[in-house]
Design an enzyme around this catalytic site. Structure first.
Site, short mmCIF file in Angstrom:
data_model
loop_
_atom_site.label_atom_id
_atom_site.label_comp_id
_atom_site.label_asym_id
_atom_site.label_seq_id
_atom_site.Cartn_x
_atom_site.Cartn_y
_atom_site.Cartn_z
N LYS A 1 -111.36 36.30 21.25
CA LYS A 1 -112.20 35.11 21.32
C LYS A 1 -111.74 34.06 20.30
O LYS A 1 -112.06 32.89 20.43
CB LYS A 1 -113.67 35.47 21.09
CG LYS A 1 -114.34 36.12 22.29
CD LYS A 1 -114.68 35.12 23.39
CE LYS A 1 -115.30 35.83 24.60
NZ LYS A 1 -115.37 34.94 25.78
N GLU B 1 -107.72 22.92 25.41
CA GLU B 1 -108.44 22.31 26.54
C GLU B 1 -109.96 22.45 26.42
O GLU B 1 -110.70 21.78 27.15
CB GLU B 1 -107.94 22.90 27.87
CG GLU B 1 -108.31 24.35 28.15
CD GLU B 1 -107.26 25.35 27.66
OE1 GLU B 1 -106.53 25.02 26.70
OE2 GLU B 1 -107.18 26.47 28.24
N GLU C 1 -121.18 31.21 38.00
CA GLU C 1 -120.19 32.10 38.62
C GLU C 1 -120.74 32.74 39.89
O GLU C 1 -120.01 32.96 40.86
CB GLU C 1 -119.76 33.17 37.60
CG GLU C 1 -118.49 33.88 37.99
CD GLU C 1 -117.85 34.61 36.80
OE1 GLU C 1 -118.08 34.22 35.64
OE2 GLU C 1 -117.10 35.56 37.05
#
Lengths: 116, 418
Positions: B238, B246, B154
């Protein structure tokens, strides 16, 4: 008087609880109780930042200094040898998102009031 | 229904079900006292009064971000969880043909101890790994390791975005963090036009699932098809993320089961493990070693701080001497900061927790006048340490007085943050 009558159930419980609290305990103890509840999340956060500072628990502070990260991205024989955001990273570690607004629009069309 | 650490759970472990149709939290109308606390803490209005008596319910799973703040704030214990994999995990632990993999999140180790009599927030990471081993988990991985991987991915993405501004097909700034599953669903549901701003990085657990079944499989010589990966989170949302269809990039479903801190505490107690007498154990090194930057993911501002510890060095080409960037630490609400980086300039960042607090910030982004390069959002006020899957604040359901005080304080804090 009207205000008291108009008070919501919630408001009443809040006021009554506070009044009882102050009546039963001294003002100082009430303040302490308030501080304790306020600090609940902060206490957990404090332990997190203490652990971050503790060199016995965490020898390294920066992700890029983690030897197991260096091994993962090693240019010679690392599993992700192309480095961060390389092809393998994009295959395994990145994703696409899905527009999920339709169902909420349908809910609103049915007359449900949401916060936004 | 099974009670675990003061919260009721439906004990179904759905597979192949669309998580968008599951109520991960719901209200028991027989226990609801119509106090409205849940509605006050809900960022989307998904939980609301459904009749004249003021009994509340989650009206539709599409509007619920599954954060569970309603559940942890309910003074009457009227809200239950809709999904629990605990029974299935116990079965898999007994099965000699299944290799069960543990993947605990950073914040779990700052909450779990509370279920065994430790003071609020006590770090019990070593004992947690020992308990997981004792429960029969075969591979002890750590989601903190993938928190470090997340920073690499990230942080690199952010530097790329900053450098490509002005060029054709540049990805937009500000970049949003994508670690928090409540927040990701929130953008997908209410701000789909801002999806390009979300980092394309999966969350740390979204990365550990596929890495366990590829890299981990290679390192441990265990075929991926024998692995059963268990995500252990301070979080209810979560569970939704783990079920996203996916997330199957390893060739298998990446995350087989998700439980929260309360459920792990229940499992440890159920197995008769004396938690306090456990030694401190380290996770398997290759997919387990982590840094201070990883453990602070559990606090609001933590991802930002860890990302800056990398971004500073990449953008400036210099070593960051003091890694503790306190300007981005936030116990609640919104915190903006300007961080000076040598040879680069100031980088404007913002840290937000609590979904209601994101709205003005997102409207700014929509109008194209957001001053920030990077925005971190956590759904739960204060971050994952205060997650919906964490042990309850004992004061909340204690005596009437303590209960009322806790509620007044929680609301006072919420109001302050708006």
């Amino acid at each position: 008087m009207r205000n008291i009558i108009k008070m919501t159930r919630r408001g009443f419980i809040r006021a009554a609880g506070l009044a009882c609290g102050y009546a039963v305990l001294s003002v100082n103890m009430t303040k302490e109780a308030m501080a304790a509840a306020l600090a609940f999340v902060e206490q957990r956060q404090k332990h997190v930042y203490d652990a971050d500072r503790n060199n016995k628990l965490y020898e390294y502070k920066k992700s890029q200094d983690n030897p197991m990260i260096t091994a993962l991205y090693d240019k010679q024989d690392g599993f992700l040898h192309e480095g961060p955001c390389g092809h393998m990273s994009h295959r395994l570690l990145h994703t696409d998102y899905i527009d999920r607004s339709a169902r909420v629009k349908a809910l609103k069309a049915k007359g449900y009031k949401l916060a936004l | 229904m099974k009670e675990m650490e003061g919260v009721l759970y439906q004990t179904n472990a759905p597979t192949g079900v669309d998580p968008d149709n599951i109520y991960f939290v719901q209200v028991d109308p027989n226990k609801c006292e119509a106090c409205g606390t849940c509605e006050e803490v809900c960022g989307t209005g998904a939980i609301q009064s459904i009749n004249d008596e003021g009994i509340h319910a989650v009206v539709n799973p599409a509007a619920c971000m599954n954060c569970g703040q309603c559940l942890v704030n309910c003074p009457y214990g009227a809200i239950y969880e809709g999904v629990s994999y605990v029974d299935q995990i116990f079965e898999k632990l007994k099965d000699p043909n299944t290799v069960v993999v543990s993947m605990p999140a950073p914040a779990v180790r700052y909450g779990l101890g509370e279920c065994f009599g430790y003071p609020t927030g006590t770090y019990v990471g070593g004992k947690m790994h020992a308990a997981l081993k004792k429960l029969g988990f075969d591979l002890i991985y750590d989601n903190e390791w993938t928190a470090d991987v997340t920073i690499m991915e990230e942080g690199t993405e952010l530097v790329q975005r900053v450098k490509e501004q002005g060029k054709p097909k540049a990805r937009p700034l500000p970049q949003f963090t994508s670690c928090c599953p409540g927040w990701v669903k929130f953008v997908e549901t209410f701000y789909p036009d801002l999806i390009p701003n979300l980092s394309s990085c999966k969350s740390p657990i979204g990365m550990l699932g596929p890495l366990a079944k590829t890299y981990g499989s290679h390192e441990s010589h265990v075929p991926a098809k024998k692995m059963y990966t268990v995500s252990i989170m301070p979080c209810i949302a979560k569970k939704y993320e783990g079920m996203r269809p996916e997330l199957a990039d390893s060739g298998y479903h990446d995350i087989d089961a998700t439980i929260d801190t309360r459920e792990l505490a229940y499992m440890i107690k159920k197995a008769g493990i004396d938690f306090k007498s456990l030694p401190d154990v380290k996770p398997d090194r290759e997919l387990g070693e982590s840094t201070g930057g990883a453990t602070i993911f559990g606090c609001s501002g933590g991802v930002m701080e860890a990302a800056l510890r990398l971004g500073y060095e990449v953008l400036s080409g210099e070593k960051l001497k003091d890694p503790y960037i306190k300007a981005v630490r936030a116990s609640s609400g919104v915190k903006a900061a300007s961080v000076p980086i040598p040879n680069f300039g100031e980088i404007q960042v913002c840290v937000v927790s609590g979904l209601a607090n994101t709205i003005p910030i997102l409207e700014q982004v929509r109008q194209g006048n957001s001053p920030y390069a990077f925005i971190e959002v956590m759904t739960c006020p204060g971050g994952c340490v205060n997650g919906g899957g964490q042990p309850l604040d004992p004061d909340l359901r204690a005596s009437l007085f303590k209960n009322v005080m806790a509620r007044v304080n929680r609301r006072y804090r919420m109001r302050q943050t708006v």
